[in-house]
Scaffold this motif. Structure first.
Motif, PDB file in Angstrom:
ATOM      1  N   ILE A   6       0.850  -1.192   0.000  1.00 16.28           N
ATOM      2  CA  ILE A   6       0.000   0.000   0.000  1.00 16.28           C
ATOM      3  C   ILE A   6       0.881   1.235   0.000  1.00 16.28           C
ATOM      4  CG2 ILE A   6      -1.693   1.356   1.286  1.00 16.28           C
ATOM      5  CD1 ILE A   6      -2.901  -1.111   0.024  1.00 16.28           C
ATOM      6  N   ASN A   7       0.630   2.141  -0.940  1.00 15.92           N
ATOM      7  CA  ASN A   7       1.346   3.413  -1.032  1.00 15.92           C
ATOM      8  C   ASN A   7       0.443   4.537  -0.535  1.00 15.92           C
ATOM      9  OD1 ASN A   7       3.341   1.928  -2.318  1.00 15.92           O
ATOM     10  ND2 ASN A   7       2.745   2.574  -4.372  1.00 15.92           N
ATOM     11  N   LEU A  14       3.696  -4.562   2.976  1.00 11.68           N
ATOM     12  CA  LEU A  14       4.529  -3.364   3.093  1.00 11.68           C
ATOM     13  C   LEU A  14       3.664  -2.123   2.965  1.00 11.68           C
ATOM     14  CD1 LEU A  14       7.494  -2.287   3.287  1.00 11.68           C
ATOM     15  CD2 LEU A  14       7.488  -2.185   0.786  1.00 11.68           C
ATOM     16  N   TRP A  15       3.957  -1.145   3.803  1.00 11.33           N
ATOM     17  CA  TRP A  15       3.337   0.183   3.708  1.00 11.33           C
ATOM     18  C   TRP A  15       4.423   1.156   3.269  1.00 11.33           C
ATOM     19  CZ3 TRP A  15       1.240   3.544   8.340  1.00 11.33           C
ATOM     20  CH2 TRP A  15       0.435   4.584   7.824  1.00 11.33           C
ATOM     21  N   SER A  16       4.273   1.708   2.086  1.00 11.29           N
ATOM     22  CA  SER A  16       5.221   2.675   1.550  1.00 11.29           C
ATOM     23  C   SER A  16       4.632   4.072   1.698  1.00 11.29           C
ATOM     24  CB  SER A  16       5.516   2.372   0.076  1.00 11.29           C
ATOM     25  OG  SER A  16       6.395   3.335  -0.472  1.00 11.29           O
ATOM     26  N   LYS A  40       8.227   1.482   4.917  1.00  7.05           N
ATOM     27  CA  LYS A  40       9.332   2.224   4.309  1.00  7.05           C
ATOM     28  C   LYS A  40       8.831   3.604   3.920  1.00  7.05           C
ATOM     29  CE  LYS A  40       9.184   1.227  -0.688  1.00  7.05           C
ATOM     30  NZ  LYS A  40       9.362   2.621  -1.139  1.00  7.05           N
ATOM     31  N   THR A  41       9.754   4.530   3.798  1.00  5.53           N
ATOM     32  CA  THR A  41       9.393   5.867   3.339  1.00  5.53           C
ATOM     33  C   THR A  41       9.955   6.090   1.945  1.00  5.53           C
ATOM     34  OG1 THR A  41      11.352   6.848   4.372  1.00  5.53           O
ATOM     35  CG2 THR A  41       9.311   6.826   5.671  1.00  5.53           C
ATOM     36  N   THR A  42       9.266   6.929   1.189  1.00  9.09           N
ATOM     37  CA  THR A  42       9.716   7.357  -0.133  1.00  9.09           C
ATOM     38  C   THR A  42       9.926   8.857  -0.102  1.00  9.09           C
ATOM     39  OG1 THR A  42       8.501   5.560  -1.220  1.00  9.09           O
ATOM     40  CG2 THR A  42       9.119   7.442  -2.587  1.00  9.09           C
ATOM     41  N   GLU A  43      11.076   9.304  -0.605  1.00 10.79           N
ATOM     42  CA  GLU A  43      11.475  10.712  -0.604  1.00 10.79           C
ATOM     43  C   GLU A  43      11.495  11.285   0.813  1.00 10.79           C
ATOM     44  OE1 GLU A  43      12.920  11.895  -2.978  1.00 10.79           O
ATOM     45  OE2 GLU A  43      12.242  10.744  -4.714  1.00 10.79           O
ATOM     46  N   ALA A  44      11.855  10.440   1.767  1.00  8.44           N
ATOM     47  CA  ALA A  44      12.039  10.893   3.154  1.00  8.44           C
ATOM     48  C   ALA A  44      13.085  10.000   3.816  1.00  8.44           C
ATOM     49  CB  ALA A  44      10.727  10.853   3.916  1.00  8.44           C
ATOM     50  N   PRO A  45      14.318  10.011   3.311  1.00 13.63           N
ATOM     51  CA  PRO A  45      15.326   9.094   3.856  1.00 13.63           C
ATOM     52  C   PRO A  45      15.728   9.409   5.283  1.00 13.63           C
ATOM     53  CG  PRO A  45      16.330  10.591   2.271  1.00 13.63           C
ATOM     54  CD  PRO A  45      14.848  10.802   2.184  1.00 13.63           C
ATOM     55  N   PHE A  46      15.334  10.574   5.810  1.00 19.12           N
ATOM     56  CA  PHE A  46      15.707  10.841   7.199  1.00 19.12           C
ATOM     57  C   PHE A  46      14.909   9.969   8.176  1.00 19.12           C
ATOM     58  CE2 PHE A  46      12.594  14.249   6.423  1.00 19.12           C
ATOM     59  CZ  PHE A  46      11.842  14.319   7.591  1.00 19.12           C
ATOM     60  N   TYR A  47      14.009   9.149   7.668  1.00 20.11           N
ATOM     61  CA  TYR A  47      13.393   8.082   8.466  1.00 20.11           C
ATOM     62  C   TYR A  47      14.477   7.205   9.085  1.00 20.11           C
ATOM     63  CZ  TYR A  47      10.597   3.804   9.297  1.00 20.11           C
ATOM     64  OH  TYR A  47       9.987   2.702   9.849  1.00 20.11           O
ATOM     65  N   ARG A  48      15.554   6.964   8.335  1.00 17.92           N
ATOM     66  CA  ARG A  48      16.657   6.149   8.853  1.00 17.92           C
ATOM     67  C   ARG A  48      17.419   6.888   9.937  1.00 17.92           C
ATOM     68  NH1 ARG A  48      18.037   1.623   6.211  1.00 17.92           N
ATOM     69  NH2 ARG A  48      20.228   1.750   6.786  1.00 17.92           N
ATOM     70  N   ARG A  49      17.610   8.184   9.770  1.00 19.41           N
ATOM     71  CA  ARG A  49      18.275   8.976  10.807  1.00 19.41           C
ATOM     72  C   ARG A  49      17.474   8.958  12.100  1.00 19.41           C
ATOM     73  NH1 ARG A  49      16.166  13.485  13.028  1.00 19.41           N
ATOM     74  NH2 ARG A  49      15.759  14.410  10.987  1.00 19.41           N
TER      75      ARG A  49
END
Length: 375
Positions: A156-157, A182-184, A224-233
């Motif tokens: 699901i996006n 997965l939830w994107s 997971k996130t898309t266009e938000a890589p600071f999710y990993r930070r």
């Protein structure tokens, strides 16, 4: 999931926008989709050659057939089956329309599609259809149920912007109920029709990231996130010191960003670092997508976090995050600039803040931000 992949050599995700044609005209559409197919779309033969080239990236390369609505191509099943025969991991992101019948879903599974992604931007017909400007909720849910019947894994996006952020907890429940794997969660980039929508403020985005980390811990489906890589930070800051040190020092732990683990081929064959960063580095009609990804100057620049500018370039998390290169490009015209959505400022950094950072930070009231912080 992708720690073992050398993103200098191959993308984790290769998206092929097989068409921009679509019955819908959603308010946030990156592609600014149109009812009719473009006359210069890649032909069936050209599409097969693209898939052959993609197989040269290596075993089990992930390919996403996207659009527009890929179902508007009459050769879609042929292309999906061809990619599957080549050993590619073929997935698809169809539009939630009446054309996505249970029979069509069964045909996709039979053709070798390994996962189907559907968009859900509201937890009810009222909120989802209002956001998309189209009556697609019922068709989307029916297609999700058909996927479950076929044993086809479902993703699901969801788009996050000012219009949808309050719906996230209820959408989470829908994702669970639909049995998604997965939830994107896509954080709005102002391109295409999405330019007319309002993003959320950086501090509210941070609160959503913290909430998503908790969701990932609590649910059986992945997040997971898309266009938000600071999710990993955000995840690293909440981890143990040992986990933080290990992850932040290893390039194999880097997140996917435009051109670094991610590539996009347009309906006319242009190769972009991302569909949200529409800067062409070549065309598959005259250059292999493998060659473009590995050797084009734009892609090589985007894979070097030490070349990033502003606070992203000074950030100690730049190798595991790096910021959205697409949002930097959309807001400044420079794909190496800082991501204005991320509120984190590295300790001791006294340089300029991203263009638009102050405006985004003040875009919402304290009351509205506290609602999300309470997640």
């Amino acid at each position: 999931m992708f720690d073992h992949i050398d993103t200098d050599r191959r993308p984790v995700v290769l998206i092929w926008e097989v068409t921009q044609a679509c019955e819908l005209a959603c308010r946030h559409c990156r592609a600014d989709a149109q009812p009719a197919r473009h006359p210069d779309e890649l032909t069936t033969a050209e599409g097969k050659r693209l898939l052959e080239d993609a197989a040269d990236f290596g075993e089990n390369q992930l390919v996403v057939l996207s659009g527009g609505d890929p179902l508007t191509r009459p050769d879609l099943l042929e292309l999906a089956a061809y990619g599957d025969d080549l050993g590619l991991r073929m997935t698809i992101t169809p539009s939630g329309t009446r054309s996505l019948t249970p029979d069509r879903v069964a045909d996709l599974a039979d053709a070798g599609i390994k996962r189907m992604a559907l968009s859900l931007d509201g937890a009810t017909a009222e909120t989802h259809d209002a956001f998309r400007g189209e009556a697609s909720f019922a068709d989307t849910v029916a297609a999700a149920e058909a996927a479950a019947d076929e044993g086809l894994p479902l993703q699901i996006n969801t788009t996050v912007c000012a219009d949808t952020v309050d719906e996230l907890p209820a959408i989470r429940d829908r994702v669970r109920d639909l049995g998604a794997v997965l939830w994107s969660v896509f954080f709005l980039v102002p391109v295409g029709r999405g330019r007319v929508l309002d993003p959320i403020a950086p501090d509210r985005a941070e609160a959503v990231m913290e909430w998503l980390q908790a969701v990932a811990d609590e649910e059986r489906f992945g997040v997971k996130t898309t266009e938000a890589p600071f999710y990993r930070r955000v995840g690293l800051q909440g981890a143990t010191d040992e986990a933080h040190t290990t992850a932040s020092s290893s390039p194999r732990r880097a997140g996917i960003t435009a051109g670094r683990g991610f590539a996009f081929v347009s309906h006319t064959g242009e190769v972009y670092p991302s569909g949200f960063l529409p800067e062409s580095a070549g065309n598959v009609r005259d250059r292999s997508v493998v060659d473009v990804y590995r050797n084009a100057d734009l892609f090589e620049e985007l894979r070097d976090p030490d070349a990033y500018r502003g606070k992203c370039g000074a950030c100690e998390y730049r190798h595991v995050c790096g910021g959205s290169r697409s949002r930097a490009y959309a807001t400044t015209g420079d794909p190496l600039a800082s991501d204005p959505l991320c509120p984190y400022v590295p300790e001791g950094y006294d340089g300029p803040l991203p263009e638009g950072f102050d405006e985004l930070s003040s875009a919402e009231s304290e009351d509205s931000r506290s609602d999300v912080a309470a997640f």
